[in-house]
Scaffold this active site. Sequence first.
Site, mmCIF file in Angstrom:
data_model
loop_
_atom_site.group_PDB
_atom_site.id
_atom_site.type_symbol
_atom_site.label_atom_id
_atom_site.label_comp_id
_atom_site.label_asym_id
_atom_site.label_seq_id
_atom_site.Cartn_x
_atom_site.Cartn_y
_atom_site.Cartn_z
ATOM 1 N N ARG A 1 23.586 -29.370 -27.218
ATOM 2 C CA ARG A 1 22.443 -28.835 -27.978
ATOM 3 C C ARG A 1 22.842 -27.762 -28.986
ATOM 4 O O ARG A 1 22.054 -26.881 -29.299
ATOM 5 C CB ARG A 1 21.376 -28.268 -27.047
ATOM 6 N N ARG B 1 17.531 -25.305 -32.030
ATOM 7 C CA ARG B 1 16.707 -24.127 -32.312
ATOM 8 C C ARG B 1 17.413 -22.788 -32.234
ATOM 9 O O ARG B 1 16.893 -21.794 -32.714
ATOM 10 C CB ARG B 1 15.471 -24.139 -31.405
ATOM 11 N N ARG C 1 14.023 -27.817 -40.246
ATOM 12 C CA ARG C 1 12.987 -28.447 -39.439
ATOM 13 C C ARG C 1 11.588 -28.089 -39.944
ATOM 14 O O ARG C 1 10.686 -28.918 -39.942
ATOM 15 C CB ARG C 1 13.206 -27.976 -37.999
ATOM 16 N N ASP D 1 18.334 -38.081 -30.447
ATOM 17 C CA ASP D 1 17.827 -37.842 -29.099
ATOM 18 C C ASP D 1 18.081 -39.084 -28.262
ATOM 19 O O ASP D 1 18.158 -40.199 -28.798
ATOM 20 C CB ASP D 1 16.326 -37.526 -29.110
ATOM 21 N N TYR E 1 12.258 -41.759 -18.002
ATOM 22 C CA TYR E 1 11.251 -41.527 -19.044
ATOM 23 C C TYR E 1 10.371 -42.754 -19.268
ATOM 24 O O TYR E 1 9.170 -42.632 -19.544
ATOM 25 C CB TYR E 1 11.926 -41.109 -20.361
HETATM 26 O O1 CP3 Z 1 23.221 -30.741 -30.331
HETATM 27 C C1 CP3 Z 1 23.123 -31.731 -29.597
HETATM 28 O O2 CP3 Z 1 23.453 -31.709 -28.393
HETATM 29 C C2 CP3 Z 1 22.666 -33.046 -30.215
HETATM 30 C C3 CP3 Z 1 21.295 -33.329 -30.136
HETATM 31 C C4 CP3 Z 1 20.576 -33.690 -28.844
HETATM 32 C C5 CP3 Z 1 19.185 -33.511 -28.719
HETATM 33 N N1 CP3 Z 1 18.785 -34.065 -27.556
HETATM 34 C C6 CP3 Z 1 18.325 -32.862 -29.738
HETATM 35 C C7 CP3 Z 1 17.041 -32.294 -29.313
HETATM 36 C C8 CP3 Z 1 21.015 -34.310 -27.667
HETATM 37 C C9 CP3 Z 1 22.423 -34.690 -27.256
HETATM 38 C C10 CP3 Z 1 19.859 -34.554 -26.875
HETATM 39 C C11 CP3 Z 1 19.913 -35.255 -25.583
HETATM 40 C C12 CP3 Z 1 18.731 -35.262 -24.715
HETATM 41 N N2 CP3 Z 1 17.421 -35.381 -25.088
HETATM 42 C C13 CP3 Z 1 18.786 -35.256 -23.302
HETATM 43 C C14 CP3 Z 1 20.038 -35.252 -22.478
HETATM 44 C C15 CP3 Z 1 20.638 -33.906 -22.376
HETATM 45 C C16 CP3 Z 1 19.835 -32.924 -21.570
HETATM 46 O O3 CP3 Z 1 19.327 -31.974 -22.152
HETATM 47 O O4 CP3 Z 1 19.753 -33.106 -20.329
HETATM 48 C C17 CP3 Z 1 17.463 -35.316 -22.819
HETATM 49 C C18 CP3 Z 1 17.018 -35.309 -21.367
HETATM 50 C C19 CP3 Z 1 16.612 -35.406 -23.952
HETATM 51 C C20 CP3 Z 1 15.133 -35.535 -23.979
HETATM 52 C C21 CP3 Z 1 14.495 -34.390 -24.648
HETATM 53 N N3 CP3 Z 1 14.577 -34.135 -26.003
HETATM 54 C C22 CP3 Z 1 13.697 -33.372 -24.059
HETATM 55 C C23 CP3 Z 1 13.372 -33.276 -22.582
HETATM 56 C C24 CP3 Z 1 13.294 -32.512 -25.099
HETATM 57 C C25 CP3 Z 1 12.327 -31.357 -24.997
HETATM 58 C C26 CP3 Z 1 12.947 -30.124 -24.456
HETATM 59 C C27 CP3 Z 1 13.399 -29.227 -25.568
HETATM 60 O O5 CP3 Z 1 14.534 -28.772 -25.532
HETATM 61 O O6 CP3 Z 1 12.572 -28.954 -26.463
HETATM 62 C C28 CP3 Z 1 13.897 -32.967 -26.296
HETATM 63 C C29 CP3 Z 1 13.767 -32.359 -27.627
HETATM 64 C C30 CP3 Z 1 15.009 -32.072 -28.388
HETATM 65 N N4 CP3 Z 1 16.110 -32.872 -28.479
HETATM 66 C C31 CP3 Z 1 15.215 -30.917 -29.213
HETATM 67 C C32 CP3 Z 1 16.486 -31.057 -29.787
HETATM 68 C C33 CP3 Z 1 17.142 -30.128 -30.745
HETATM 69 C C34 CP3 Z 1 14.197 -29.804 -29.439
HETATM 70 C C35 CP3 Z 1 13.173 -30.279 -30.391
HETATM 71 C C36 CP3 Z 1 12.875 -29.325 -31.502
HETATM 72 O O7 CP3 Z 1 13.717 -29.059 -32.387
HETATM 73 O O8 CP3 Z 1 11.747 -28.863 -31.504
#
Ligand code: CP3
Length: 345
Positions: free
Chosen positions: A26, A30, A39, A76, A154
């Site tokens: 991640r 943010r 964004r 994602d 999911y």
């Molecule tokens: O930088 C990186 O790692 C690359 C981008 C990346 C994102 N999601 C961007 C993202 C990666 C590798 C993921 C994987 C992901 N997504 C996982 C597996 C890793 C983990 O965290 O266990 C899972 C379970 C998801 C599903 C997901 N996506 C959730 C549960 C959420 C909401 C929680 C949150 O952090 O807001 C997301 C949203 C998400 N994916 C964001 C980002 C940057 C936040 C959204 C935003 O910018 O508002």
Amino acid sequence: MSLQNDLILRAARGEQIERYPVWLMRQAGRILPEYRAVRSKLSGFKELVETPERAAEVTIQPVDLLDVDAAIIFSDILVVPEAMGLSYEMVEKKGPWFEKTIHDESGLKWAESDFDVEDRLSYVLEAIKLTNRELNGRVPLIGFAGAPWTIFCYMVEGKGSKTFSEARKMLYANPSLAHELLKRITKVTIQYLKAQIRAGAHLVQVFDSWAGILGTEQYAEFGLRYLKEISEAIQEVPITLFSKGAITSLPALSKLDCQTIGLDWNMHMDEARKLVGEGRTLQGNLDPCVLYGSHELVANETKRMLDSFTSSRHIVNLGHGVYPDIDPDKVRTFIKTVKEYEITS
Ligand code: CP3
């Protein structure tokens, strides 16, 4: 194109490295004001994911701003269920939400596996190509997908959950439907990872974020079995398997055909090394909450983790994604500490 920094690839393959490579799950997100600026000009998270130029831009930000040793494509794991027929929304401050979910055989119509993955997920592949063009070989680019079990969670639950009890219920109530769904996700995931590699991903990681909610036997049957298929299918580049919370499955995981195993912060690296052996690279595993401490504490805890390495087969990371309210300067302290550390083992 030749890479100027291939440390992470050498570490994954168990080759010699002059220092440990470091990146953060991640890292594009943010924590960076520059990410929030990009964004805020778009309608939301999904538009960012689906616009290759912008996705490439935020993918490169942590390379420029944090000096990490790898980029990870901004996307994602949920783009896969969407391509299969279940579209999602990313609800601000709440997380993902699926309107439709799968509970019986009739739901399989929303779990297609016979389609052109390169076509439906072309925006990710385009973002990979653009990112590599702009990175110009500075660091490797990591591609990724969710593990079948986590994607299944999911598709059945429809949203985040602490227990994913709907998803776990199906494993007992209708195991043949569960296997059919997992089989389809696996097929699409293999095609998707291969397409990312053809587009230019130098390494791929499979995220099994919800591995830890299954018992050992159930994870072997509904999780590892499909990770085995994926890792055997991907021979082109190194593959990392991150089964979060699956401590008791580490010995079984280390027998799969992968180069690297990701670890969360619940286990000491020296204990993990004993279970995994010398034949795999370990990735992780600083507690993401350490970054809420002072700079001195971040440096000391990072060193303490590095001191616990008993082999040079390591890629440094946190034990899970970096939390959005972390000060980027704490991340810089973490990275600097890793980069200045001398490998002795
Ligand atoms: O930088 C990186 O790692 C690359 C981008 C990346 C994102 N999601 C961007 C993202 C990666 C590798 C993921 C994987 C992901 N997504 C996982 C597996 C890793 C983990 O965290 O266990 C899972 C379970 C998801 C599903 C997901 N996506 C959730 C549960 C959420 C909401 C929680 C949150 O952090 O807001 C997301 C949203 C998400 N994916 C964001 C980002 C940057 C936040 C959204 C935003 O910018 O508002």
